[in-house]
Design a protein around this motif. Structure first.
Motif, PDB file in Angstrom:
ATOM      1  N   HIS A 237       0.652   0.005  -3.182  1.00  0.00           N
ATOM      2  CA  HIS A 237      -0.806  -0.511  -3.556  1.00  0.00           C
ATOM      3  C   HIS A 237      -1.372  -1.592  -2.630  1.00  0.00           C
ATOM      4  CE1 HIS A 237       0.415   1.213  -7.583  1.00  0.00           C
ATOM      5  NE2 HIS A 237       1.363   0.566  -7.448  1.00  0.00           N
ATOM      6  N   ASP A 238      -0.539  -2.691  -2.172  1.00  0.00           N
ATOM      7  CA  ASP A 238      -0.905  -3.331  -1.256  1.00  0.00           C
ATOM      8  C   ASP A 238      -1.339  -2.543   0.028  1.00  0.00           C
ATOM      9  OD1 ASP A 238      -0.700  -5.349  -2.826  1.00  0.00           O
ATOM     10  OD2 ASP A 238       1.535  -5.900  -2.174  1.00  0.00           O
ATOM     11  N   LEU A 239      -0.339  -1.740   0.514  1.00  0.00           N
ATOM     12  CA  LEU A 239      -0.719  -0.911   1.754  1.00  0.00           C
ATOM     13  C   LEU A 239      -2.070  -0.054   1.465  1.00  0.00           C
ATOM     14  CD1 LEU A 239       3.036  -0.105   2.277  1.00  0.00           C
ATOM     15  CD2 LEU A 239       1.387  -1.644   3.974  1.00  0.00           C
ATOM     16  N   GLY A 240      -2.293   0.200   0.325  1.00  0.00           N
ATOM     17  CA  GLY A 240      -3.587   1.486   0.153  1.00  0.00           C
ATOM     18  C   GLY A 240      -3.331   2.659   0.602  1.00  0.00           C
ATOM     19  N   PHE A 241      -2.103   3.252   0.347  1.00  0.00           N
ATOM     20  CA  PHE A 241      -1.819   4.637   0.681  1.00  0.00           C
ATOM     21  C   PHE A 241      -2.537   5.610  -0.138  1.00  0.00           C
ATOM     22  CE2 PHE A 241       3.126   3.849   1.952  1.00  0.00           C
ATOM     23  CZ  PHE A 241       2.634   3.352   3.159  1.00  0.00           C
ATOM     24  N   TRP A 242      -2.867   5.333  -1.390  1.00  0.00           N
ATOM     25  CA  TRP A 242      -3.528   6.552  -2.155  1.00  0.00           C
ATOM     26  C   TRP A 242      -5.098   6.192  -2.210  1.00  0.00           C
ATOM     27  CZ3 TRP A 242      -0.675  10.190  -4.880  1.00  0.00           C
ATOM     28  CH2 TRP A 242       0.606   9.929  -5.078  1.00  0.00           C
ATOM     29  N   LYS A 243      -5.999   7.010  -1.655  1.00  0.00           N
ATOM     30  CA  LYS A 243      -7.286   7.056  -1.739  1.00  0.00           C
ATOM     31  C   LYS A 243      -7.720   7.078  -3.348  1.00  0.00           C
ATOM     32  CE  LYS A 243     -11.854   9.232  -0.195  1.00  0.00           C
ATOM     33  NZ  LYS A 243     -12.162  10.489   0.276  1.00  0.00           N
ATOM     34  N   ASN A 244      -7.132   7.857  -4.099  1.00  0.00           N
ATOM     35  CA  ASN A 244      -7.464   7.645  -5.447  1.00  0.00           C
ATOM     36  C   ASN A 244      -6.224   7.053  -6.280  1.00  0.00           C
ATOM     37  OD1 ASN A 244      -8.210   7.854  -8.219  1.00  0.00           O
ATOM     38  ND2 ASN A 244      -8.866  10.050  -7.866  1.00  0.00           N
ATOM     39  N   PRO A 245      -5.977   5.904  -6.732  1.00  0.00           N
ATOM     40  CA  PRO A 245      -4.795   5.329  -7.448  1.00  0.00           C
ATOM     41  C   PRO A 245      -4.408   6.194  -8.594  1.00  0.00           C
ATOM     42  CG  PRO A 245      -6.441   3.442  -6.849  1.00  0.00           C
ATOM     43  CD  PRO A 245      -7.186   4.660  -6.476  1.00  0.00           C
ATOM     44  N   ASP A 246      -5.436   6.842  -9.164  1.00  0.00           N
ATOM     45  CA  ASP A 246      -5.318   7.826 -10.407  1.00  0.00           C
ATOM     46  C   ASP A 246      -4.319   8.826 -10.036  1.00  0.00           C
ATOM     47  OD1 ASP A 246      -6.802   6.241 -12.038  1.00  0.00           O
ATOM     48  OD2 ASP A 246      -8.478   7.469 -11.983  1.00  0.00           O
ATOM     49  N   ASP A 247      -4.307   9.328  -8.798  1.00  0.00           N
ATOM     50  CA  ASP A 247      -3.528  10.411  -8.464  1.00  0.00           C
ATOM     51  C   ASP A 247      -2.066  10.165  -8.538  1.00  0.00           C
ATOM     52  OD1 ASP A 247      -5.359  12.276  -7.916  1.00  0.00           O
ATOM     53  OD2 ASP A 247      -5.627  11.822  -5.796  1.00  0.00           O
ATOM     54  N   ARG A 248      -1.788   8.794  -8.142  1.00  0.00           N
ATOM     55  CA  ARG A 248      -0.529   8.121  -8.462  1.00  0.00           C
ATOM     56  C   ARG A 248      -0.069   8.182  -9.744  1.00  0.00           C
ATOM     57  NH1 ARG A 248       3.139   3.933  -8.728  1.00  0.00           N
ATOM     58  NH2 ARG A 248       5.037   4.170  -7.362  1.00  0.00           N
ATOM     59  N   GLN A 249      -0.613   7.680 -10.613  1.00  0.00           N
ATOM     60  CA  GLN A 249      -0.421   7.585 -11.908  1.00  0.00           C
ATOM     61  C   GLN A 249      -0.129   8.946 -12.579  1.00  0.00           C
ATOM     62  OE1 GLN A 249       0.273   5.021 -13.511  1.00  0.00           O
ATOM     63  NE2 GLN A 249      -0.320   3.660 -11.762  1.00  0.00           N
ATOM     64  N   ARG A 250      -1.058   9.887 -11.904  1.00  0.00           N
ATOM     65  CA  ARG A 250      -0.584  11.577 -12.588  1.00  0.00           C
ATOM     66  C   ARG A 250       0.792  11.940 -12.036  1.00  0.00           C
ATOM     67  NH1 ARG A 250      -3.475  15.916 -10.300  1.00  0.00           N
ATOM     68  NH2 ARG A 250      -4.522  14.793  -8.728  1.00  0.00           N
TER      69      ARG A 250
END
Length: 330
Positions: free
Chosen positions: A287-300
């Motif tokens: 999260h701190d590194l900002g890997f995911w453009k859309n954080p919802d994708d990680r939750q999915r």
């Protein structure tokens, strides 16, 4: 000190004044009491005292230990030394004897017997293989767990030395143990290689104490067989090495994180494509590194993993270093 007659009752004819402190009776009470001797001896001790009379008159000397009834109703253990006094022609005249209070000694002996019995019980029932040897290596005792673990029978080891039996794969390990015990009296958790019966290789953890047993210094040792444990640890180590090697050479960009997103490992291909160095990402949060453009994708992704244990070919947009945009299959 006392003297007594030779008639069947063996009535006292003299007793020293210190009998009062010893028994509670005055000298006069002892001398004037009919059948005094038979009444002061504990009933369970009568037979072994009086059944030896013939031997006494033949040898002229006898020693007995028995319980002596004191005036207050309690018993003391005494050692009774008796000698037969004769005239010049060898005709018996009287018996001269002494009573010595040995109650403390008998209590100590009983305590010792109880202690030895308890030690034997604990030794035999101990589920950990246990052995008692001399400092030179002679085997005095082994418990059933020891024989079961090593394959040797009790008869095959007791009376022999550990050197003769070839227990220690490296004899210097034993010298190291003995030296440590000489210095400190004990050694804890010495790992060494052993041979059981038929040269069965064993890895064991040895703990040993110097104790006194039977008036001699002995070494009491527990020997825990960790052969299978060490094999499993070695297999695990090899497996981890193999996993790490595969992880490093995997041609696909690979990352290991906690469910919360903390980065534990990344491989060289991940470093190459993301632009980050390993030091820049390990220990940090995705999260701190900002890997995911859309954080919802990680939750999915997390939801799918929690339900099925895995996810394949999830197409997402991610960011590398300096917001380098990448379309990825996760």
């Amino acid at each position: 000190l006392y003297t007594c007659s030779l008639d069947g009752a063996y009535d006292l004819t003299f007793v020293s004044e210190n009998v009062l402190a010893f028994s509670g009776y005055t000298a006069e009470e002892c001398i004037g009491k009919e059948n005094f001797w038979r009444e002061i001896i504990h009933p369970e001790d009568h037979d072994h005292v009086f059944n030896g009379c013939d031997d006494f008159f033949a040898s002229g000397h006898e020693s007995h230990e028995y319980r002596f009834l004191k005036k207050d109703g309690s018993y003391s253990w005494v050692q009774d030394e008796m000698r037969l006094v004769t005239d010049a022609e060898g005709v018996p005249l009287e018996i001269v004897g002494s009573w010595l209070d040995i109650s403390e000694r008998r209590q100590a002996e009983e305590a010792l017997r109880s202690s030895e019995s308890l030690f034997q019980t604990l030794f035999e029932s101990n589920p950990i293989p246990t052995i008692m040897t001399s400092p030179a290596g002679s085997v005095y005792m082994v418990n059933p767990s020891f024989t079961e673990t090593t394959g040797y029978s009790h008869k095959e080891v007791v009376g022999k030395t550990s050197q003769e039996l070839g227990f220690w794969r490296d004899p210097s390990d034993r010298e190291r143990m003995v030296s440590a015990i000489h210095k400190t009296g004990a050694i804890e958790n010495l790992e060494a290689q052993f041979f059981g019966k038929n040269n069965k290789p064993m890895t064991c953890i040895v703990s040993s104490r110097a104790i006194e047993h039977g008036g001699e210094i002995r070494m009491l040792s527990t020997v825990i067989d960790v052969t299978e444990q060490r094999k499993a640890e070695e297999e695990q180590r090899k497996s981890e090495q193999l996993l790490r090697a595969l992880f490093q050479i995997n041609p696909v960009s690979t990352i290991v994180t906690s469910p919360e997103g903390i980065v534990h490992l990344v491989n060289p291909v991940f470093v190459k494509y993301s632009g980050y160095t390993m030091e820049e990402v390990v220990g940090k949060s995705v999260h701190d590194l900002g890997f995911w453009k859309n954080p919802d994708d990680r939750q999915r992704m997390l939801a799918a993993i929690q339900e099925h244990g895995f996810i394949d070919n999830l197409e997402v947009v991610m960011y590398g270093k300096d917001e380098k945009q990448m379309t990825c299959l996760v």
